[in-house]
Design an enzyme around this catalytic site. Sequence first.
Site, PDB file in Angstrom:
ATOM      1  N   CYS A  30       0.680  -1.202   0.065  1.00 54.36           N
ATOM      2  CA  CYS A  30      -0.115  -0.008   0.070  1.00 54.36           C
ATOM      3  C   CYS A  30       0.350   1.249   0.402  1.00 54.36           C
ATOM      4  O   CYS A  30       0.499   1.643   0.886  1.00 54.36           O
ATOM      5  CB  CYS A  30      -1.325  -0.032   1.437  1.00 54.36           C
ATOM      6  N   CYS A  41      -5.288   2.449  -5.724  1.00 54.49           N
ATOM      7  CA  CYS A  41      -4.658   3.114  -3.793  1.00 54.49           C
ATOM      8  C   CYS A  41      -5.997   3.710  -4.089  1.00 54.49           C
ATOM      9  O   CYS A  41      -5.736   5.152  -4.164  1.00 54.49           O
ATOM     10  CB  CYS A  41      -3.231   3.065  -4.213  1.00 54.49           C
TER      11      CYS A  41
END
Length: 416
Positions: free
Chosen positions: A167, A345
């Site tokens: 991430c 994202c």
Amino acid sequence: MVPLVAVVSGPVPSSCACSGLGTQQVGPLQLHTGAATQPGTITSAGALGGGSGGITMAARMKRKVRHFYQPIWTHGGRCVKQLSSSGVPQRNCIHTDNGKEVSYRYLIIALGIQLDYEKIKGLPEGFAHPKIGSNYSVKTVEKTWKALQDFKEGNAIFTFPNTPVKCAGAPQKIMYLSEAYFRKTGKRSKANIIFNTSLGAIFGVKKYADALQEIIRERNLTVNYKQNLIEVRADKQEAVFENLDKPGETQVISYEMLHVTPPMSPPDVLKTSPVADAAGWVDVDKETLQHKRYPNVFGIGDCTNLPTSKTAAAVAAQSGILDRTISLIMKNQTPTKKYDGYTSCPLVTGYNRVILAEFDYKAEPLETFPVDQSKERLSMYLMKADLMPLLYWNMMLRGYWGGPAFLRKLFHLGMS
């Protein structure tokens, strides 16, 4: 190509993807070169890893084979350990740390990524001090919130390491949320917010990078590129950064708050394994997710060398491709479905705003919705906060969500 024989032994690595395990120190790795001392278990397919990729593929594989062995989830102390060759090349098996041998026909590796706080001098012991936290560990995430609450005035520093990370948007998400919190609590004028990143850009996709740069300018945030955190002097509230453009040149910055994104690497169980590439990642074909050397071995998620961001959204898209790949391999057919590198994202830029970045291997936008997703939107925030958890728990982990590709087709058909 030859079959893989994997040996599992040694202490539990801190990165091992077992649900419910906390961090644990890694001792010297061990290697077994003989058969297990206990009778073996035979399984059609095995999955190593209890994170998003492992659980998702377990659900999918249950619908394909009768028996499914889950060696890494069942007991916290039975986590898979060292993977390496055993010198019996005609067999496909893994060994667990309790001496059990598991033979398989197909193996899916989904061991995730390892957090290496100890590669920063002064950590992890520095977390015993106040004003320092990290959202990447269950042991330190609440310290981030405490540091925010206790903030009075000075530097609030946020870091991005010189390694791949899971991430990749998260290190700056906490910066934007902290800035919003400082504004809400009247502390913003006393806060100098600094984002020190090892990268050369704020984001890897230009469309979203441009949008983020505008937010950075508007909110008066300081971003320093090619700066890598190498030491934390928690007793003095000092962070030491190395200039990656000038190796050996360092800068010491005092902080009132420090959020650390740790260096990350492949799990220790993989680094010396025959399934790994030179860097330690599972070496798979980027389109089919089939191993490049062992045709009955597959990889998914953060532990692989797929050249895309390591996110749960990527795992969802990969799971659909891998499902089709294995189905055809089981029928002795050639895989036809190709993974395009899709990942997502959701960049949280405030309490109720998100930029939904979606892109592919080429770092080109691959957006789902018929709007400009580089704009901060309440709708995208609500989707991340409310819809995505439902998809994750009720669809993805049960093997029914393979990413939003079909939604893109629906929207594009509706617009054509």
